[in-house]
Each structure stands twice: as C-alpha cells, then as structure tokens.
Design an enzyme around this catalytic site. Structure first.
Site, PDB file in Angstrom:
ATOM      1  N   HIS A 167     -63.685 -46.666  16.466  1.00  0.00           N
ATOM      2  CA  HIS A 167     -64.915 -47.088  17.163  1.00  0.00           C
ATOM      3  C   HIS A 167     -64.924 -46.653  18.625  1.00  0.00           C
ATOM      4  O   HIS A 167     -65.310 -47.414  19.517  1.00  0.00           O
ATOM      5  CB  HIS A 167     -65.111 -48.597  17.049  1.00  0.00           C
ATOM      6  CG  HIS A 167     -65.683 -49.006  15.727  1.00  0.00           C
ATOM      7  ND1 HIS A 167     -66.852 -48.463  15.207  1.00  0.00           N
ATOM      8  CD2 HIS A 167     -65.233 -49.881  14.786  1.00  0.00           C
ATOM      9  CE1 HIS A 167     -67.102 -49.004  14.026  1.00  0.00           C
ATOM     10  NE2 HIS A 167     -66.125 -49.853  13.732  1.00  0.00           N
ATOM     11  N   ASP A 196     -59.768 -51.328  15.057  1.00  0.00           N
ATOM     12  CA  ASP A 196     -60.280 -51.579  13.709  1.00  0.00           C
ATOM     13  C   ASP A 196     -60.985 -50.334  13.177  1.00  0.00           C
ATOM     14  O   ASP A 196     -61.408 -49.458  13.932  1.00  0.00           O
ATOM     15  CB  ASP A 196     -61.252 -52.761  13.712  1.00  0.00           C
ATOM     16  CG  ASP A 196     -62.454 -52.544  14.622  1.00  0.00           C
ATOM     17  OD1 ASP A 196     -62.259 -52.011  15.731  1.00  0.00           O
ATOM     18  OD2 ASP A 196     -63.580 -52.908  14.245  1.00  0.00           O
ATOM     19  N   GLU A 197     -61.115 -50.265  11.872  1.00  0.00           N
ATOM     20  CA  GLU A 197     -61.924 -49.266  11.182  1.00  0.00           C
ATOM     21  C   GLU A 197     -61.690 -47.851  11.725  1.00  0.00           C
ATOM     22  O   GLU A 197     -62.609 -47.180  12.187  1.00  0.00           O
ATOM     23  CB  GLU A 197     -63.400 -49.648  11.261  1.00  0.00           C
ATOM     24  CG  GLU A 197     -63.674 -50.978  10.556  1.00  0.00           C
ATOM     25  CD  GLU A 197     -65.117 -51.425  10.615  1.00  0.00           C
ATOM     26  OE1 GLU A 197     -65.557 -52.114   9.681  1.00  0.00           O
ATOM     27  OE2 GLU A 197     -65.795 -51.110  11.606  1.00  0.00           O
ATOM     28  N   VAL A 198     -60.448 -47.410  11.639  1.00  0.00           N
ATOM     29  CA  VAL A 198     -60.086 -46.065  12.106  1.00  0.00           C
ATOM     30  C   VAL A 198     -60.368 -45.098  10.952  1.00  0.00           C
ATOM     31  O   VAL A 198     -59.476 -44.699  10.201  1.00  0.00           O
ATOM     32  CB  VAL A 198     -58.611 -46.010  12.551  1.00  0.00           C
ATOM     33  CG1 VAL A 198     -58.303 -44.668  13.213  1.00  0.00           C
ATOM     34  CG2 VAL A 198     -58.313 -47.151  13.530  1.00  0.00           C
TER      35      VAL A 198
END
Length: 541
Positions: free
Chosen positions: A98, A154-156
C-alpha cells in the site's frame, strides 16, 4: 430484550483510526472529533497521514497536490490537542505494501516490485529501503515524545513476482514468506536503531499462513507487535483466537486487534450501516473473552477507512459514520449493545437512533454531533440517488417505448410523450443539483473543495449525467417533429385538460387493454422517490 452480555473490552488502548488518504478533514473538524472521541472512551488516534504529511526535501513530491497538505504546525497542534484530551497519537507509515501514494510518481516507478502493481515496494533495492527510512525519520521528528509507531506492511500484493525476487528465491531456496519477513525485520531493526524506545506495530495478515517456526526464525520476536485485523460482522471467533494464540506461541505475545466502524462494507459505500459494525465489535468482544492469560492484548484500533487504497474511490465520510463509531466505542465499554448502551449514545449525540439513515434530531445545533447537518444532507441526497425512479429512468417503459435507440437514430418521435419525459428528467436534474449544492456547501465547512468535488463526481454525476444527456437528445429529436422555437414555450402542463385527455392514452399502459369506452385515466405523476431499506437497528425493540 437485551443482547447477550460479554465482558467489557478487557485492557489496553482504544485507538480510533483516522485515514487521511482521502477526504482529509480541516484541522478544526479534527479538533471537534477528538473532543467527542475522548468523551466516548477513546484514548488514542492511529493517524494514517499518507500524502497529507508535510514531507520535506527529496520527499516533498509525496505531498498531495489536490489540496494543501497539513502544515508542520497543524500536525504539531493536532497532537497537542489530542494529548490535552488524554489521547496518544500513533502515526501509521506504510513501509512495504500500500505504497501507492509513493510509487505512483514517475520518479519512483523503478522501485515497484512489478511495474503494474503500484502499491508494493521492491525489497531488493536499497534505494527503496532508504526511501522508507527517510519517511519514517521525518514522521518521527514531527511527533515529539512519540512512543509508538505503526509500520503498516499489510497486503503486499505480488511479492515475489519481480525479476529480482525470482532470482533471489531461485538462488537461495528461500520462500516468499521469508522474503516478506526479511524486509519487515530490516525496517523494524532500523526503526529501533533510530529510536530504541519506540514500540512498533505492524499488520498481521501477511503472517497468517506462516508456521510458528518461520515466525520465530525471522528475528521479528521482540521487535514488533502484530495487529490482527478483521472487519467482518461474522468474524470467526474460534479461528481468530487460534491465530492470536499461534502468534503468542511464536514469541509475539504483545498483540493488538483491529475492528472497523466504516470503510469496510464496499469500496464506494456512501452511508454507514451501524448494525454491521456493531456486529463486528460484538464478535471481537467474544474473542477477547476467550484469550489465554499468556496473551498481552495491548488494545484495539477501530479503523475508519476512507479509501480501500490510495487510488480507489472515497468510502463514506466521517459525519455519516460518527454514530457507528460512537456506538462501537460504547459497546466496547459496556461489553454489549443494550437499550442502555443505545440510550447513552443517542443522548450524547443528541439524536433518536444509532442508524444515521433513521436518526432524528433531539437537540438543536451540531455541538453534540460534529458534522450532523452534513450527515443529514448526505442521507437525504443518497435516498434520491438510489431511488429506482432516477437510476432506471432511461429504461422505464416510456423511454423504451417512445424514445428508443431506433427513435433517436431516425429522429422520429412523439413530441407530446417526449416532452413529458423531458419535463420529468429536467425536474429530477434540478432537484438533484439543488440538493447536491446544499451538500457541497455544508461539506466545505469540514473539508476542502477537492473532497466536495470528488464526492459529487463519485455519487451525483453518474446519476445526473444520463438524465442530462437524455434531455439533450429529446430536444434534438423534438425539433425535427415540431417548430423548435416552440419547444421552450410549449409545456406539457400548458396543454388543455381536454387535449390531454385526448392524447394521454398513448402514455398509459392501460391504453392497450382497455378496449372501447371511456379513455384511460391520465398518467399518474412520477411516483414518490423511495428510500432504500434502512439498516435494522442493533438495539432491542
């Protein structure tokens, strides 16, 4: 009957997440929010500045250009005000995934893991690591007395898909899990070297599938405190407890939870449903009551996402979500959402309901509920925008029957019916534009013009534009069927009653089945615009 009672949130901090990557409020509104949140039991702010932070030097290009970023003095003043109300400010700086607000810049493209994923940093480039550390340095420097920082992670997405990552994975025999852990460990160690006293929080989702041994071997133990997020109203209690216990067994015994009060329903939600978020918090209360004594639950962050990511549309604005936030905070304090809990919330905010769609004012002014007038106007406009009469106007029977693509192509139409359509569509447009302008005017009290413009383009324009286009097409076609100079003067309501009765059978669906006898009645006026079903209140009847 009251809902089943759980224990109040057991210990630790109650943080409220302010996501500033979309619709960043004016500082004055943040002060009003902080005042209310402190009264509701929050004792910390998780501030996700993104491009609203006043980065300097080589990082100045990260600042937003659609509105002024917060000044250094504004950042300091907001912290001081929060501290004066007993609230700790914890900045959140994304350091891996992100990172859209950084990697969208052309000069940063080469730092992406893969060219088409704007959010994920290439962990192999030292330049990228130095960029992240400089961001952290500047944020820490502008937060004097800082005790805790959140490093995101998060959310790589698509990690391991870059060419350098593929070579690293192939040559070393390592896994994508180890690639992730190596980067966050490197960044966490650098933060500790910079500020040894800082507590470091990070999102947990990239570690959920990892084994205890993998986590233990990473070097993260003693460096970070994972924050497990789950925003679902149907949160799986047993699974969540098991995951927290796994982290604890791996040596990460200091843990955080993250719930949601807005921005997690759908990417473009306009009005918050309190019930959904209350259910999420009631599930988290169950989780907290099931944890073993070995877990040190440091607190909960009640997240309020303003965008799903930097490049997505706006989620619901803070004023329409404030009732949900207040209800969730009170639920954590009470351990339930009961009639008494509801009473506390509605009395404090001066309204009749915890659902913004059904609330009524119980007091004058906005002093109890910062932004209440904007919330009311947004709900009112949203009812119109989501009515079937507007959204499906172009596919109603009169448009399909007398102004089809065939009619438009040949420009051979019934002027009487098309003028009625024109009148209805124009009336809807005028009503929408009037209400949208009232929303915009009120929004400018709390937000910059760029937010008002984006919100209007997201929610109002998709409904208004087709209606405007329809009126233009009608006008063009009608002028081929009657003297155009009469179009603006001949209105449907100026046609005599007798003439109307003579021709209106064509407009009414009964005209094809009435048979001989009296002509069918005139078409009814446009049906009243219907509000979508309101969320069912979480409170007992």
């Amino acid at each position: 009957m009251d809902q089943m009672t759980s224990s109040p949130w057991p210990r630790g901090r109650k943080l409220v997440h302010l996501d500033l990557k979309g619709a960043p409020p004016r500082p004055e509104y943040i002060y009003r929010l902080v005042e209310l949140l402190s009264q509701l039991g929050a004792d910390g702010l998780l501030m996700e500045y993104e491009d609203m932070f006043p980065y300097e030097g080589v990082l100045q290009l990260l600042q937003t250009t659609v509105q002024p970023a917060y000044s250094r003095q504004e950042v300091l003043s907001m912290q001081e005000f929060a501290k004066s109300r007993g609230m700790e400010v914890i900045p959140l700086v994304q350091t891996f995934g992100h990172m859209e607000f950084v990697l969208k810049h052309r000069s940063m493209w080469h730092l992406r893991e893969v060219p088409h994923c704007v959010g994920t940093l290439n962990p192999h480039k030292q330049e990228g690591v130095e960029l992240v550390l400089e961001m952290l340095r500047q944020v820490v420097a502008l937060h004097p007395g800082l005790r805790t920082i959140h490093m995101g992670a998060d959310e790589v997405y698509l990690l391991g898909e870059g060419e350098e990552s593929k070579l690293w994975l192939a040559s070393s025999g390592h896994t994508v899990e180890e690639l992730f852990l190596s980067h966050v460990t490197k960044v966490a160690k650098a933060i500790k070297e910079m500020c040894p006293h800082l507590t470091i929080i990070m999102w947990d989702d990239m570690m959920r599938g990892m084994s205890q041994d993998t986590i233990k071997a990473s070097g993260l133990v003693g460096l970070v405190q994972p924050m497990l997020w789950d925003y679902s109203p149907n949160l799986d209690v047993d699974k969540t407890v098991s995951l927290l216990e796994k982290y604890c067994s791996a040596g990460l015994s200091d843990l955080w939870a993250a719930s949601s009060f807005k921005g997690s329903t759908s990417v473009s939600t306009c009005v918050t449903c309190t019930q959904r978020h209350l259910d999420n918090h009631l599930q988290w209360l169950k989780v907290a009551s099931c944890l073993s004594a070995t877990i040190n639950l440091r607190g909960i962050a009640i997240t309020g996402w303003q965008r799903y990511d930097h490049l997505s549309v706006l989620c619901e604005l803070m004023p329409v979500a404030l009732l949900a936030l207040a209800a969730c905070l009170q639920t954590l304090s009470d351990g339930q959402f009961s009639s008494e809990t509801r009473r506390k919330v509605t009395e404090r905010l001066g309204v009749s309901s915890v659902e913004v769609e059904t609330m009524e004012r119980m007091s004058a002014g906005d002093s109890l509920f910062p932004g209440r007038r904007l919330a009311e106007l947004i709900v009112e406009l949203n009812v119109l925008l989501n009515s079937d009469d507007l959204r499906f106007f172009n596919s109603n029977m009169y448009v399909r029957g007398w102004f089809s693509p065939h009619h438009q192509h040949r420009k051979t139409v019934n002027p009487l019916i098309c003028m009625q359509l024109h009148s209805q569509a124009s009336g809807y447009v005028q009503t929408l534009e009037k209400k949208a302008e009232a929303v915009r005017k009120e929004m400018l009290e709390l937000y910059h013009d760029s937010t008002a413009q984006e919100w209007t383009e997201e929610h109002v324009r998709p409904v208004v534009a087709p209606l405007q286009q329809l009126t233009q097409h009608i006008q063009a076609c009608v002028q081929e069927m009657m003297p155009f100079e009469l179009f603006d003067t001949v209105k449907l309501n100026s046609i005599s009653s007798e003439s109307h009765q003579d021709h209106v059978g064509l407009l009414h669906p009964q005209s094809r089945c009435c048979g001989a006898g009296t002509p069918p009645p005139p078409p009814p006026p446009p049906p009243p615009l219907r509000a979508p079903a309101a969320c069912v209140s979480a409170a007992p009847p």
